[in-house]
Scaffold this motif. Sequence first.
Motif, PDB file in Angstrom:
ATOM      1  N   GLU A 113      -6.682 -10.927   3.411  1.00 51.68           N
ATOM      2  CA  GLU A 113      -6.082 -10.141   2.335  1.00 51.68           C
ATOM      3  C   GLU A 113      -4.707 -10.678   1.963  1.00 51.68           C
ATOM      4  O   GLU A 113      -4.357 -10.767   0.780  1.00 51.68           O
ATOM      5  N   ALA A 114      -3.914 -11.047   2.964  1.00 50.11           N
ATOM      6  CA  ALA A 114      -2.585 -11.604   2.691  1.00 50.11           C
ATOM      7  C   ALA A 114      -2.691 -12.923   1.944  1.00 50.11           C
ATOM      8  O   ALA A 114      -1.897 -13.200   1.035  1.00 50.11           O
ATOM      9  N   GLN A 115      -3.655 -13.757   2.305  1.00 52.37           N
ATOM     10  CA  GLN A 115      -3.849 -15.027   1.615  1.00 52.37           C
ATOM     11  C   GLN A 115      -4.255 -14.808   0.160  1.00 52.37           C
ATOM     12  O   GLN A 115      -3.810 -15.538  -0.737  1.00 52.37           O
TER      13      GLN A 115
ATOM     14  N   THR B 225       1.146   0.162  27.455  1.00 53.98           N
ATOM     15  CA  THR B 225       1.190   1.024  26.273  1.00 53.98           C
ATOM     16  C   THR B 225       2.054   0.352  25.216  1.00 53.98           C
ATOM     17  O   THR B 225       2.989  -0.395  25.547  1.00 53.98           O
ATOM     18  N   CYS B 226       1.753   0.608  23.957  1.00 52.39           N
ATOM     19  CA  CYS B 226       2.549   0.049  22.862  1.00 52.39           C
ATOM     20  C   CYS B 226       2.801   1.143  21.835  1.00 52.39           C
ATOM     21  O   CYS B 226       2.130   2.181  21.819  1.00 52.39           O
ATOM     22  N   LYS B 227       3.764   0.889  20.951  1.00 53.35           N
ATOM     23  CA  LYS B 227       4.122   1.873  19.927  1.00 53.35           C
ATOM     24  C   LYS B 227       3.443   1.590  18.597  1.00 53.35           C
ATOM     25  O   LYS B 227       2.980   2.512  17.919  1.00 53.35           O
ATOM     26  N   ILE B 228       3.403   0.312  18.208  1.00 49.17           N
ATOM     27  CA  ILE B 228       2.830  -0.042  16.918  1.00 49.17           C
ATOM     28  C   ILE B 228       2.557  -1.541  16.904  1.00 49.17           C
ATOM     29  O   ILE B 228       3.197  -2.306  17.649  1.00 49.17           O
ATOM     30  N   CYS B 229       1.608  -1.961  16.076  1.00 51.31           N
ATOM     31  CA  CYS B 229       1.253  -3.372  15.949  1.00 51.31           C
ATOM     32  C   CYS B 229       1.306  -3.783  14.480  1.00 51.31           C
ATOM     33  O   CYS B 229       1.052  -2.961  13.584  1.00 51.31           O
ATOM     34  N   PHE B 230       1.622  -5.054  14.242  1.00 50.40           N
ATOM     35  CA  PHE B 230       1.687  -5.586  12.889  1.00 50.40           C
ATOM     36  C   PHE B 230       0.997  -6.945  12.838  1.00 50.40           C
ATOM     37  O   PHE B 230       0.964  -7.693  13.827  1.00 50.40           O
ATOM     38  N   TYR B 231       0.493  -7.263  11.663  1.00 49.96           N
ATOM     39  CA  TYR B 231      -0.013  -8.608  11.412  1.00 49.96           C
ATOM     40  C   TYR B 231       1.163  -9.572  11.260  1.00 49.96           C
ATOM     41  O   TYR B 231       2.188  -9.242  10.673  1.00 49.96           O
TER      42      TYR B 231
END
Length: 544
Positions: free
Chosen positions: A390-392, A467-473
Amino acid sequence: MAVCARLCGVGQSRRCRRRQRHNQQDQGSDSDMDEEEGERIVGETQSVTGGAENSAAARPSVAHEAAADSASTGPPNPQSLLDLPPELLVEVFSSLPGTELPNLALVCKKIRQILNTETIWRRRCTEEFGMREDLRKMEVVGVSSRELYAKLLHPYRHILGLWQPDIGPYGGLLNVVVDGLFIIGWMYLPPHDPRVEDPMRRRPLFRIHMWESNKVAVECMYGHKGPHKGDIQTGKKDEFSTKCNQTDHHRMPGGRQEEFRTWLEEEWGRTLEDIFHEHMQELILMKFIYTSQYDNCLTYRRIYLPPRMPSDLLQPGLFKGTYGSHGLEIIMLSFHGPCARATKLTGDPNVPAGQLTLDVDLNRPVCLPDLEHQRSMEELSRLVLGVHEEAQREVQNPDVAPQGAASEGAVAGGAGGAGAAVLESAMEAQSESPQPASSSSSSAPSEAQPFVLPLGVMTRNEVYPRTCKICFYGTGLIAGHGFTSPERTPGLFVLFDEDHFGFIWLELKSFSLYSRLTDRLAHAYAPDMERFEAMLRNMQSWTS
């Protein structure tokens, strides 16, 4: 009267304030000026000549007492700065920046004499450079606070702060600070691989001092034979060079083999026999050969830490992270609108220092599946590659606005989504009951979710946050040896907490864990974001 004479630097009756007022009409305001007033105070050593005895003999003792009372209390309605009591002038001048005092000394001889007072310079050393009890030690050995400021602290103030050495692809991090009675250049080294949680290691490269005499001495600290003669040259703005004048102090009795073994133990905390990976042995030997040829004769360029902005996801700054066979490296995390970027301060032959190692799109959060599906590399690849495609498409067709989520695992964050809107959108997708947006976008989601690495992903740290808080591409920079064929490959940025984050490199099937560098670094922050971004552009051009 003794206080007046000591603070003003003149005799008991010579040029006392009362006589100065009586003679003001007969003598011009330039009566106290001499041919030396054009000289600056920095670097000078003033000697005040006596004359109190001859002047005292020419005046009755009654006049002495009247002059003393007038000098200590001052006129009831002072008409100019010079009419103030000298002790008040000392207090006023002590609050001025040291860089302004040379110009003030050009006003007249009397002010220049007051500026000789140690109280003024002791306060300048304390407030501007953090020196306190150490000043007393200098005075014991015959070096005044004024000499210390004028000959050491003031001339070398421009080299205080953070610097990156020009060591080819390897780079580095140098912090120049006032340390006790010295100005010391500390080279910061990452912990031994893979202990990313350990504190940074420090090694002194040079020091500047006035300890042994009233002259400034520059010493090289490289090697194992103690301090020896060195030199520092400051030419261009935001750049300086060091030179060792006795490189034989860097050599060891056992020759290059002993030097290599010693370097390996310091750099990696192990011997060559302990490193079984052949490729890793080649990388280590290559770094030793390349870095040891400089003999501490290096050029440094100034770097800044990024200032924190209200929209930042977390506190920007320095982190140490794992890079496979290359060991631990230092990166700088900064935020630029909807993007988070990690720039290498130390590098390797594949991706050198100064390059953008991570580029994270904060407009594209990624929702992780449950733990069972997180263990599947295929599932993670499907989610991240969906966002990547999608980014491409957006890059190829910038006029076409994205419609909703990029894929099952992505949540569009809206324009400029580096703030609370992105975090709120991500939380809505991760929870059936969405949490209200934080008033400050710098606050990450408060609810942590379970996290586990997919099977088959290599990591130098088996112990990582669960554990994690948030993820991003995001994308990571990879290249061949010698920075050949560089390309950006998709991956997943994982925010664990304020001091830890990770990145999963999909193509390499590896995981890098980053931990915040907690050392206190003075004179390090950029005055504004424009200056910081200009520094980043220059840094990337050094190694491109």
